[in-house]
Write a protein that holds these residues in place. Structure first.
Motif, mmCIF file in Angstrom:
data_model
loop_
_atom_site.group_PDB
_atom_site.id
_atom_site.type_symbol
_atom_site.label_atom_id
_atom_site.label_comp_id
_atom_site.label_asym_id
_atom_site.label_seq_id
_atom_site.Cartn_x
_atom_site.Cartn_y
_atom_site.Cartn_z
ATOM 1 N N PRO A 240 0.936 -1.215 0.280
ATOM 2 C CA PRO A 240 -0.296 -0.117 -0.198
ATOM 3 C C PRO A 240 1.047 1.435 -0.442
ATOM 4 O O PRO A 240 0.896 2.173 -0.575
ATOM 5 C CB PRO A 240 -0.879 -0.258 0.970
ATOM 6 C CG PRO A 240 -0.535 -0.974 1.666
ATOM 7 C CD PRO A 240 0.400 -2.058 1.021
ATOM 8 N N LEU A 241 2.054 1.324 1.185
ATOM 9 C CA LEU A 241 2.953 2.547 0.854
ATOM 10 C C LEU A 241 3.244 2.723 -0.768
ATOM 11 O O LEU A 241 3.553 3.954 -1.152
ATOM 12 C CB LEU A 241 3.625 2.394 1.484
ATOM 13 C CG LEU A 241 3.660 2.611 2.840
ATOM 14 C CD1 LEU A 241 4.377 1.846 4.055
ATOM 15 C CD2 LEU A 241 3.239 3.273 3.411
ATOM 16 N N LYS A 242 3.757 1.970 -1.606
ATOM 17 C CA LYS A 242 4.513 1.945 -2.674
ATOM 18 C C LYS A 242 3.392 2.311 -4.064
ATOM 19 O O LYS A 242 3.313 2.910 -4.513
ATOM 20 C CB LYS A 242 4.996 0.805 -2.957
ATOM 21 C CG LYS A 242 6.330 0.880 -1.967
ATOM 22 C CD LYS A 242 7.494 -0.908 -2.741
ATOM 23 C CE LYS A 242 8.461 -1.323 -2.063
ATOM 24 N NZ LYS A 242 9.221 -2.458 -2.446
ATOM 25 N N ALA A 243 2.534 1.485 -3.526
ATOM 26 C CA ALA A 243 0.952 2.027 -4.416
ATOM 27 C C ALA A 243 0.298 3.118 -4.036
ATOM 28 O O ALA A 243 0.705 4.255 -5.281
ATOM 29 C CB ALA A 243 -0.187 1.044 -4.053
ATOM 30 N N LEU A 244 0.192 3.790 -3.283
ATOM 31 C CA LEU A 244 0.711 5.499 -2.429
ATOM 32 C C LEU A 244 1.199 6.137 -3.096
ATOM 33 O O LEU A 244 1.332 7.682 -3.938
ATOM 34 C CB LEU A 244 -0.088 5.775 -0.881
ATOM 35 C CG LEU A 244 -0.345 6.828 -0.586
ATOM 36 C CD1 LEU A 244 -1.511 7.526 -1.205
ATOM 37 C CD2 LEU A 244 0.114 7.578 0.003
ATOM 38 N N GLU A 245 2.601 6.014 -3.128
ATOM 39 C CA GLU A 245 3.508 6.825 -4.126
ATOM 40 C C GLU A 245 3.894 6.489 -5.457
ATOM 41 O O GLU A 245 3.505 7.627 -5.588
ATOM 42 C CB GLU A 245 4.939 6.049 -3.100
ATOM 43 C CG GLU A 245 6.470 6.611 -3.431
ATOM 44 C CD GLU A 245 7.959 5.955 -3.459
ATOM 45 O OE1 GLU A 245 8.424 6.698 -3.717
ATOM 46 O OE2 GLU A 245 7.819 5.193 -3.111
ATOM 47 N N ALA A 246 3.187 6.144 -6.072
ATOM 48 C CA ALA A 246 3.060 5.605 -7.722
ATOM 49 C C ALA A 246 1.970 6.932 -7.685
ATOM 50 O O ALA A 246 1.884 7.315 -8.592
ATOM 51 C CB ALA A 246 2.423 4.509 -8.167
ATOM 52 N N VAL A 247 0.313 6.610 -7.123
ATOM 53 C CA VAL A 247 -0.194 7.709 -6.909
ATOM 54 C C VAL A 247 -0.262 9.129 -6.555
ATOM 55 O O VAL A 247 0.146 9.447 -7.787
ATOM 56 C CB VAL A 247 -1.888 7.702 -6.447
ATOM 57 C CG1 VAL A 247 -2.378 8.143 -6.007
ATOM 58 C CG2 VAL A 247 -2.048 6.204 -6.544
ATOM 59 N N MET A 248 0.387 9.379 -6.249
ATOM 60 C CA MET A 248 1.171 10.812 -5.192
ATOM 61 C C MET A 248 2.505 10.679 -6.765
ATOM 62 O O MET A 248 2.036 12.477 -7.121
ATOM 63 C CB MET A 248 1.877 10.939 -4.359
ATOM 64 C CG MET A 248 1.031 10.902 -3.416
ATOM 65 S SD MET A 248 -0.302 11.644 -2.957
ATOM 66 C CE MET A 248 -1.320 11.634 -1.708
ATOM 67 N N ASP A 249 2.509 9.774 -7.433
ATOM 68 C CA ASP A 249 4.137 10.730 -8.523
ATOM 69 C C ASP A 249 3.390 10.519 -9.910
ATOM 70 O O ASP A 249 3.846 10.794 -10.597
ATOM 71 C CB ASP A 249 4.781 9.103 -8.521
ATOM 72 C CG ASP A 249 6.526 9.066 -7.500
ATOM 73 O OD1 ASP A 249 6.155 10.663 -6.919
ATOM 74 O OD2 ASP A 249 7.286 8.268 -7.605
ATOM 75 N N GLY A 250 2.170 10.433 -10.434
ATOM 76 C CA GLY A 250 1.145 10.562 -10.715
ATOM 77 C C GLY A 250 0.450 9.518 -11.849
ATOM 78 O O GLY A 250 0.242 9.700 -12.651
ATOM 79 N N TYR A 251 1.185 8.343 -11.355
ATOM 80 C CA TYR A 251 1.000 6.970 -12.065
ATOM 81 C C TYR A 251 -0.482 6.814 -11.724
ATOM 82 O O TYR A 251 -0.870 6.837 -10.704
ATOM 83 C CB TYR A 251 1.646 5.910 -12.415
ATOM 84 C CG TYR A 251 2.867 6.178 -12.125
ATOM 85 C CD1 TYR A 251 3.611 6.614 -14.069
ATOM 86 C CD2 TYR A 251 3.716 6.932 -11.632
ATOM 87 C CE1 TYR A 251 4.626 7.211 -14.216
ATOM 88 C CE2 TYR A 251 5.251 7.186 -11.472
ATOM 89 C CZ TYR A 251 5.384 7.685 -13.493
ATOM 90 O OH TYR A 251 7.043 7.684 -13.578
ATOM 91 N N ARG A 252 -1.673 5.850 -12.903
ATOM 92 C CA ARG A 252 -2.361 4.967 -12.488
ATOM 93 C C ARG A 252 -2.350 3.835 -11.833
ATOM 94 O O ARG A 252 -1.130 3.075 -12.170
ATOM 95 C CB ARG A 252 -3.230 5.334 -13.869
ATOM 96 C CG ARG A 252 -3.893 6.261 -14.111
ATOM 97 C CD ARG A 252 -5.020 5.794 -15.275
ATOM 98 N NE ARG A 252 -4.555 5.128 -16.730
ATOM 99 C CZ ARG A 252 -5.774 4.433 -17.694
ATOM 100 N NH1 ARG A 252 -6.036 4.245 -17.206
ATOM 101 N NH2 ARG A 252 -4.560 4.269 -18.851
#
Length: 418
Positions: A240-252
């Motif tokens: 979940p942390l890496k997924a959240l980071e990916a979202v915040m980095d602008g990825y789907r």
């Protein structure tokens, strides 16, 4: 000299390529110059299981200059550059046991060949060598001062061994050095993975839907470079942390079962098994291109895909076409092995300069401190990590500030307040 390579006549080409890489490895070059004078590894036998590339060649030459007896084998059947292997044998008298495309039996015969030299230090990329030693060659463990490990996958395996208290000597996790994973994993894997996909397919990335499975440092690099080439990047994750980071980095971010329905390109970089599984393959669209940049060829369930296919053919070099019962075609690159090494040349020398500087310094550290180290996995000492960064900046002509005595005192005190 005992060795097993494809063709010694390839040596001249390999020598030129080794020299070309060496120009972009100034940190390792400085270490080599010191090693040549001090001989810190004099008389030590090093067994290395690494990708046999031009950058690895420069590491092996550095270790030999340091006085070590060096033996090299491949850490992946498809990553060996046969001309480099030939050059190491002919021009540097470093025995190599590696042939591009070797089968599984030959691969393990080569691992055993370097273990037969009774190493004092092991050097791994994926932990296959150290794993074999612990499973089948335990009699050699008493000769070993310690080892080093290059990859995330290997470090995970070694930490599991240490947890189970079966690890028989200390190992330095080179992968965990800041000057390794922040640069090698991110910028190296990012660029070389895209390079491998382009060489294999010659397809346009711009405008495509590009699925990256895993958002560790390697996944970050692949996603970054794919977006830079105009792709619509989708990330799949279980953390979940890496997924959240990916979202915040602008990825789907979405589950693989959803991404599988819309992706044009797929890259797995997780270190885990069956990340792209049968249910994902069943819903992929016609023409989907599937590849892996994780260490082992287990991230794509190729057995399931083979069973699903009514026919297969090698349509391009490093591209296998699987035709399914409904007429869809799925394309797998480089047999599901490391696409950046099997279909391209691996990471550029500029980033491997730092990774292999860490390898050389860690080998020296293990030898000098063997009597003080426990049978567990250690990080690269901070002083070595920061020294590699300092030397790299120096080689790039970059200067940075230094803390003043006042600033040092402030940072070490608890008495200063608002």
């Amino acid at each position: 000299m005992d060795y097993h390579i494809k063709d010694i006549s390839l040596a001249d080409k390999g020598l030129l390529r080794i020299q070309w890489a060496e120009k972009d490895m100034p940190v390792l070059r400085q270490i080599r110059e010191r090693f040549k004078k001090e001989k810190p590894l004099k008389g030590i036998t090093v067994a290395a299981c690494l990708h046999v590339t031009t950058e690895t060649a420069n590491l092996m030459i550095t270790l030999k200059e340091g006085g070590a007896n060096v033996y090299l084998t491949a850490s992946n059947p498809l990553s060996t550059q046969d001309d480099v292997a030939a050059a190491l044998v002919k021009y540097f008298e470093i025995p190599v046991f590696a042939i591009h495309g070797e089968d599984r039996d030959t691969y393990y015969a080569h691992l055993n060949a370097v273990l037969d030299k009774k190493p004092n230090i092991t050097m791994d990329d994926g932990a296959d060598l150290i794993s074999l030693l612990h499973k089948e060659r335990q009699d050699l463990a008493s000769n070993v001062y310690g080892g080093t490990e290059e990859t995330t996958t290997g470090v995970i395996r070694l930490k599991a061994m240490a947890k189970d208290k079966v690890l028989k000597f200390p190992v330095i996790a080179v992968n965990d050095a800041y000057t390794k994973h922040l640069f090698d994993n991110r910028y190296g894997t990012g660029q070389s993975t895209i390079d491998g996909i382009l060489r294999a397919t010659n397809r346009l990335i711009a405008g495509s839907k590009f699925v990256v499975a895993g958002y560790g440092w390697c996944g970050k690099g692949v996603a970054m470079r794919a977006r830079g080439m105009g792709a619509d990047v989708i990330v799949t994750e279980v953390d979940p942390l890496k997924a959240l980071e990916a979202v915040m980095d602008g990825y789907r971010v979405m589950p693989m079962i959803e991404a599988a329905k819309i992706g044009d390109f797929f890259v797995t970089v997780t270190g885990n098994i069956n990340v792209i599984d049968k249910q994902h393959l069943e819903v992929m669209k016609d023409g989907a291109i599937v590849s892996n940049s994780g260490h082992f060829d287990v991230e794509i369930n190729l057995k399931a895909l083979q069973e699903m296919a009514v026919k297969t053919r090698d349509i391009r070099e490093n591209v296998k076409e699987y035709t399914l019962k409904d007429g869809r075609n799925i394309y797998v690159l480089a047999e599901g092995r490391l696409v950046n090494l099997a279909a391209a040349e691996g990471h550029p020398a500029q980033v491997m300069d730092m990774s292999f500087a860490n390898q050389a310094l860690s080998a020296e550290y293990v030898y000098k401190n063997a009597d003080k180290l426990e049978k567990t996995v250690y990080k690269v000492p901070d002083e070595l990590d920061f020294e590699v960064a300092r030397l790299k900046l120096q080689a790039m002509g970059v200067q940075i500030d230094m803390l003043t005595p006042e600033q040092i005192e402030y940072l070490s005190s608890w008495e200063h307040g608002t």
